[in-house]
Enzyme design. Structure first.
Site, PDB file in Angstrom:
ATOM      1  N   ASP A  13      49.579  41.948  53.678  1.00  0.00           N
ATOM      2  CA  ASP A  13      49.649  42.237  55.121  1.00  0.00           C
ATOM      3  C   ASP A  13      50.705  41.398  55.840  1.00  0.00           C
ATOM      4  OD1 ASP A  13      47.300  43.964  54.880  1.00  0.00           O
ATOM      5  OD2 ASP A  13      46.154  42.100  54.737  1.00  0.00           O
ATOM      6  N   HIS A  41      51.203  49.934  54.722  1.00  0.00           N
ATOM      7  CA  HIS A  41      52.405  49.476  55.415  1.00  0.00           C
ATOM      8  C   HIS A  41      52.565  50.229  56.733  1.00  0.00           C
ATOM      9  CE1 HIS A  41      54.281  48.066  51.341  1.00  0.00           C
ATOM     10  NE2 HIS A  41      53.276  47.339  51.747  1.00  0.00           N
TER      11      HIS A  41
END
Length: 428
Positions: A13, A41
């Site tokens: 992340d 993403h």
């Protein structure tokens, strides 16, 4: 020509998709090499968000070819849904710009069910996404896996499914006592998906090899982060693949091809989803502030991410594990205008101070050595000229402790809000 690897240097992340999307403007190929649709993403272009799970971040650039390498475990249901969703947004996806390795291991309904029942029936929660990633890699390693190319052959698919189901059937029926799809039900679904997705099947090994030989620019896009690597990560709270730079060679190309840049994508602070140790985790209002301002909610799971100060001993460890050449620091804007700013430069552990983590360390038992940093405030546009002195000090502290330079700085969600200190595509 440049071969560039984008690696998450924390617990995932970190903003890899944003960096990959930006680099894809000059790339000929963008390649996913490990993981599956447990990745998430987020790309922001002209204020509009695009969420990707399997398809590489180069998909928003018409000239860029997107490759899913053989190291990826592929959920054909998820791939089909993602293609359909992106096409509905007007994003061009065809057999001309998406190439999926025929050797990708397939995630079946059995893998997802096994993932879910294991997590719900164990006292030690891993925090799995429930996407079937681990069980699919298990089948791959134990040679029971189904490959993407097997979906196109009725007899071969049925026989491979029978092998995969043989042991799982006993687990579902006798141990976990859950209902599961019959072999024929799963066969019908997978074969139909295979016919639909067959157009994307390709010899990706040769595509990558030929691109490199022709002097093309190739960007390898990692998923998750080094600290979730099955070998280097905080085991057992890890994913099931090699998220370090080693995954490039096992999941996409050969060690004979050199890498020009290995960029470690790193948030200006630290986050983690799911269970596992987190030395700098914040449980106070500061942690909640970072969580809220940073929008720290998982794209794949929808779970709130745990937040804490930047951990330099772990970042230095990641740099060593993946032989990082530089750092791309992201989400710097989240730390702007804070009253308090700290960074972890080391640990107190077993009676001594250490400044780089290592595989055997018990991160539950370390005491972070935190130093106060001067807070900074940044504008909507950051340049080398208007960068606050306090931010420069923050960056220099990171570089000095980790031992590699910061090559780019992301200070907002859009493509334009990145400051590059280095041209990754320039030789020498």
């Amino acid at each position: 020509m440049s071969n560039i690897v984008i690696v998450g240097a924390q617990w995932g992340d970190e903003g890899k998709g944003k960096i990959a999307d930006t680099l894809a403007e000059k790339a000929d190929l963008v390649v996913r090499y490990q993981g599956g649709n447990n990745a998430g993403h987020t790309l922001v272009v002209n204020g509009k968000k695009t969420f990707l799970h399997l398809i590489p971040s180069g998909v928003l650039h018409q000239h860029t070819k997107c490759v899913i390498g053989h190291g990826v475990v592929l959920d054909p249901v998820a791939l089909d849904e993602e293609i359909t969703r992106l096409q509905a947004k007007g994003i061009a996806i065809s057999a001309e710009n998406l190439f999926v390795s025929e050797s990708c291991t397939i995630i079946t309904s059995y893998h997802k069910l096994l993932d879910a029942v294991r997590e719900s029936n164990t006292s030690e929660k891993i925090g799995t996404t429930g996407k079937g990633i681990g069980p699919a890699y298990e089948d791959k390693v134990s040679r029971k896996g189904i490959k993407f190319k097997h979906l196109f052959d009725k007899d071969l698919l049925r026989s491979r499914l029978a092998i995969s189901l043989a042991e799982k059937e006993t687990l579902f029926r006798d141990l976990y006592k859950v209902e599961y799809p019959t072999l024929e039900q799963e066969f019908d679904k997978l074969f139909a998906l295979g016919q639909k997705l067959k157009q994307y099947a390709a010899d990706t090994f040769s595509i990558i090899d030929q691109a490199i030989a022709a002097g093309k620019n190739v960007v390898y896009e990692g998923a998750q982060g080094v600290l979730l690597d099955v070998d280097y990560g905080t085991y057992p709270f890890v994913t099931s693949s090699n998220t370090s730079v080693a995954g490039v060679y096992s999941g996409a190309t050969t060690a004979g091809h050199g890498l020009d840049h290995v960029i470690g994508i790193t948030k200006a602070y630290t986050t983690r989803v799911g269970e596992g140790p987190f030395p700098t985790e914040l449980f106070d209002d500061v942690g909640k502030f970072i969580q809220h301002k940073g929008g720290e909610i998982g794209v794949t799971t929808g779970r709130i991410r745990r937040c804490g100060w930047l951990d330099l001993p772990l970042l230095k460890y990641s740099a060593k594990c993946s032989n990082l050449t530089s750092i791309a620091l992201t989400k710097v804007d989240v730390l702007s205008d804070m009253d308090t700013l700290k960074v972890c430069i080391g640990y107190k552990y077993e009676g001594k101070e250490i400044y780089c983590a290592y595989p055997g360390i018990d991160l539950y038992k370390v005491e972070p050595i935190l130093v106060e940093m001067e807070p900074f405030s940044i504008d909507e546009t950051v340049t080398k000229d208007n960068m606050p002195a306090a931010l420069k000090t923050y960056l220099k502290t990171i570089e000095n402790h980790v031992g590699i330079p910061i090559s780019s700085l992301a200070y907002g969600p859009s493509r334009e809000q990145i400051l590059f200190f280095e041209d990754y595509f320039k030789k020498g």
